[in-house]
Design a protein around this motif. Sequence first.
Motif, PDB file in Angstrom:
ATOM      1  N   LEU A 323       1.165  -0.681  -0.121  1.00 53.42           N
ATOM      2  CA  LEU A 323      -0.083   0.405   0.412  1.00 53.42           C
ATOM      3  C   LEU A 323       1.030   0.924  -0.018  1.00 53.42           C
ATOM      4  CD1 LEU A 323      -3.094   0.375  -0.399  1.00 53.42           C
ATOM      5  CD2 LEU A 323      -3.089   0.803   2.547  1.00 53.42           C
ATOM      6  N   ALA A 324       2.191   1.186   0.819  1.00 54.03           N
ATOM      7  CA  ALA A 324       2.675   2.016   0.440  1.00 54.03           C
ATOM      8  C   ALA A 324       3.425   2.653  -0.556  1.00 54.03           C
ATOM      9  CB  ALA A 324       3.599   2.345   1.756  1.00 54.03           C
ATOM     10  N   ALA A 325       4.010   1.223  -0.804  1.00 52.74           N
ATOM     11  CA  ALA A 325       4.729   1.311  -2.295  1.00 52.74           C
ATOM     12  C   ALA A 325       4.017   2.095  -3.712  1.00 52.74           C
ATOM     13  CB  ALA A 325       5.185  -0.490  -3.573  1.00 52.74           C
ATOM     14  N   LEU A 326       2.229   1.679  -3.806  1.00 50.77           N
ATOM     15  CA  LEU A 326       0.973   2.087  -3.801  1.00 50.77           C
ATOM     16  C   LEU A 326       0.806   3.668  -4.213  1.00 50.77           C
ATOM     17  CD1 LEU A 326      -1.395   2.199  -6.522  1.00 50.77           C
ATOM     18  CD2 LEU A 326      -2.319   1.497  -4.278  1.00 50.77           C
ATOM     19  N   LEU A 327       1.530   4.019  -3.312  1.00 48.43           N
ATOM     20  CA  LEU A 327       1.331   5.698  -2.057  1.00 48.43           C
ATOM     21  C   LEU A 327       2.583   6.179  -3.185  1.00 48.43           C
ATOM     22  CD1 LEU A 327       0.240   7.992  -1.071  1.00 48.43           C
ATOM     23  CD2 LEU A 327       0.903   7.153   1.275  1.00 48.43           C
ATOM     24  N   VAL A 328       3.595   6.184  -2.625  1.00 50.09           N
ATOM     25  CA  VAL A 328       4.337   6.395  -3.304  1.00 50.09           C
ATOM     26  C   VAL A 328       4.511   6.356  -5.155  1.00 50.09           C
ATOM     27  CG1 VAL A 328       7.317   6.107  -3.434  1.00 50.09           C
ATOM     28  CG2 VAL A 328       6.091   5.835  -1.703  1.00 50.09           C
ATOM     29  N   ALA A 329       4.336   5.355  -5.570  1.00 50.80           N
ATOM     30  CA  ALA A 329       4.991   5.089  -7.274  1.00 50.80           C
ATOM     31  C   ALA A 329       3.413   6.090  -7.599  1.00 50.80           C
ATOM     32  CB  ALA A 329       3.967   3.748  -7.462  1.00 50.80           C
TER      33      ALA A 329
END
Length: 428
Positions: A323-329
Amino acid sequence: MVQDSAQQEPPAAPATRARDLLPSVVPALVVGVACSLLLTGVSLAAEELQDVLWQVLPDALGVGRYSVLWMFVVLVTTGIAVGLVVWKVPGHAGPDPATTGLDAPALPPMVLPGLLLASALMLAGGPSLGPENPIIAVNVSLAVWLGARAAPRAPGRGWMVLAEAATIGALFGTPVAAALVISEALAGQRIKGRLWDSLFAPLTAAASGALTATLVSQPSFDLGLPPFGSPGWADLLAALTVAAVGALLGMCAVHALPYVHGAFQRLRHPMLMLPAGGAVLGALAALGGPLTLFKGLDEVAELAADPGGWSAGQFATMTVVKLAALLVATSCGFRGGRIFPAVFVGTALGLCAHALVPGVQPAVGVSAGVLGVLLAITRQGWVSLFVAAALVASPSVLVLLCIASLPAWLLVTGRPQMQLRADGTPVR
């Protein structure tokens, strides 16, 4: 009184004649096949590059394919490559991805090569985004541009709807998803004639797109989870709880988007924003492991193949990291969509619930988790239900999902969406 009220009712909309619908069949079929082939071509090219980046090169260099060092190097390099495209290629690879959704506007033709290149590099390099948003934007733009030359009198909006439906049909391997998306879009509009008349041409495009994708690449969403029988009260409680937790978890990312996006925007230049985003994604991949890379569909199948293969803590870590990676990307400028990574987040959440409480059936946990996360991330009710149900291919689960969607929807409706306006404020 009964007679007066009956006289005041508006007359039913007349059905469109068959001879008025038939001319739309051929254009819809052509658009469907073309959109599906473009999606397939970009996906195959990205897969070939992915094999080079994650297998051929590390093997040649004697580095572990998914070692922490290699994941960090590839993700930062991907940020540099996409940053160069956004900086130097005409059109700058389209609008800021944090401001786009499935309903893409028609872009000028000069923008499309850069957008396709940035999307393919992203898919191969490992950031946690899917192909849906940029591919829909490219297909819509091409359909409008070519359609205006082939049939100048036809409304541009018609070509946009055909291309969007065709691409969604190809993405999910079925026209049902496209029909649900378009029906939801039409719900807030006054349409002429019957609903099915309005869906006829888009459904034709979606069917041809889905059939083409099935013949070429054979997409499948069924995870092959352990079979699920008749639902009981415990299953209903599990579905309600997991879907609500998924919705709340997704809303954490939604509320964080303006702040994370604003932090990257302060860097002001794509050659700073995207490599910085790649560095953060490399750190997240080191924490969550290689399964938290890429769009997530193949990785979801790997998780589902062995629901007991990871502990509850490992599933929880993958849920939060993805979820954090989705947010950052999304925030740093990588071109991509949010549906497929959200499916991974929901799947990991559901399997975490199963690991914590073995009485939670994997099929119930996964489908409810995906439903809740997708409702928060996409705000598309029908698509969220469809994807969640398609993952487990069990009719009995659909009853639980319909009930579980109600409290989950109350948690997300009327609140900010995971999409920003041009000024950085969230869409509601």
